[in-house]
Design a protein around this motif. Structure first.
Motif, PDB file in Angstrom:
ATOM      1  N   PHE A  44       0.830  -1.200   0.000  1.00 60.55           N
ATOM      2  CA  PHE A  44       0.000   0.000   0.000  1.00 60.55           C
ATOM      3  C   PHE A  44       0.869   1.255   0.000  1.00 60.55           C
ATOM      4  N   ALA A  45       1.999   1.221   0.689  1.00 56.87           N
ATOM      5  CA  ALA A  45       2.923   2.359   0.681  1.00 56.87           C
ATOM      6  C   ALA A  45       3.498   2.586  -0.721  1.00 56.87           C
ATOM      7  N   VAL A  46       3.819   1.500  -1.435  1.00 63.10           N
ATOM      8  CA  VAL A  46       4.298   1.616  -2.821  1.00 63.10           C
ATOM      9  C   VAL A  46       3.198   2.224  -3.683  1.00 63.10           C
ATOM     10  N   ILE A  51       0.995   7.014  -6.571  1.00 61.15           N
ATOM     11  CA  ILE A  51      -0.093   7.976  -6.756  1.00 61.15           C
ATOM     12  C   ILE A  51       0.433   9.402  -6.626  1.00 61.15           C
ATOM     13  N   VAL A  52       1.265   9.644  -5.637  1.00 59.07           N
ATOM     14  CA  VAL A  52       1.827  10.986  -5.444  1.00 59.07           C
ATOM     15  C   VAL A  52       2.707  11.376  -6.628  1.00 59.07           C
ATOM     16  N   ASN A 128      -0.639  -7.273   0.881  1.00 59.87           N
ATOM     17  CA  ASN A 128       0.772  -6.899   0.808  1.00 59.87           C
ATOM     18  C   ASN A 128       1.507  -7.540  -0.368  1.00 59.87           C
ATOM     19  N   ASN A 129       0.836  -7.697  -1.501  1.00 63.22           N
ATOM     20  CA  ASN A 129       1.451  -8.223  -2.719  1.00 63.22           C
ATOM     21  C   ASN A 129       2.112  -7.053  -3.454  1.00 63.22           C
ATOM     22  N   ILE A 130       3.415  -6.925  -3.279  1.00 61.96           N
ATOM     23  CA  ILE A 130       4.145  -5.784  -3.834  1.00 61.96           C
ATOM     24  C   ILE A 130       4.185  -5.835  -5.363  1.00 61.96           C
TER      25      ILE A 130
END
Length: 168
Positions: A44-46, A51-52, A128-130
């Motif tokens: 989610f952080a990736v 998005i940013v 959490n699947n990067i």
């Protein structure tokens, strides 16, 4: 010339910070609400980072038209209350166009990707699947890079430049 340079810097910084903050909050809250992402994870952080960056590409294209509007509406750096209000109106309109186009690109990129694959990307990001997160962001970043120049061009066409006389 000094005044306009300071205004340009402050304008770019202000638009960048405020627009990216709004974009980050809107997308994060909607993803958390829609896909029930309760805890922060790397995937989610990736996704949020992508998005940013995607928003920054598109929103950077509205800075030049905003500066051109200020220059056109304030010739010779003669700032009047009417020209400042008019400039602020154009800048606000360009920011809204940029945010709308950014959200449209992100939403359409997600919609197309989610419809093309058999995988539930939101669920995979929650798990959490990067890899899925990277593919999702690659699609959105690609669309943002393609669209960013045209968002700026669309804003540029809204500036009321005087008509150029035709000599023929």
């Amino acid at each position: 010339m000094k005044t306009i340079s300071i205004i340009q810097f402050l304008l770019a910084f202000g638009i960048g910070i405020s627009s990216l903050f709004v974009l980050f909050k809107v997308i994060t809250l909607s993803m958390k609400r829609f896909y029930k992402i309760e805890e922060e994870n790397t995937s989610f952080a990736v996704f949020q980072t992508g998005i940013v960056v995607s928003g920054a590409f598109i929103l950077s294209s509205i800075i030049s038209p905003a500066i051109n509007a200020i220059r056109f509406l304030n010739p010779d750096n003669n700032f009047t209350s009417e020209s400042i209000i008019s400039s602020f109106g154009y800048i606000t309109m360009f920011v809204l166009i940029g945010l709308f186009c950014t959200i449209l690109v992100i939403a359409s990129g997600l919609l197309v990707l989610f419809q093309l694959t058999k995988v539930n990307e939101g669920e995979e990001i929650r798990k959490n699947n990067i890899g899925i997160s990277l593919i999702t962001i690659a699609i959105i970043l690609g669309l943002s890079i393609i669209v960013d120049e045209y968002v700026g061009a669309m804003c540029e066409t809204l500036i009321p430049y005087p008509a150029i006389p035709k000599f023929y």
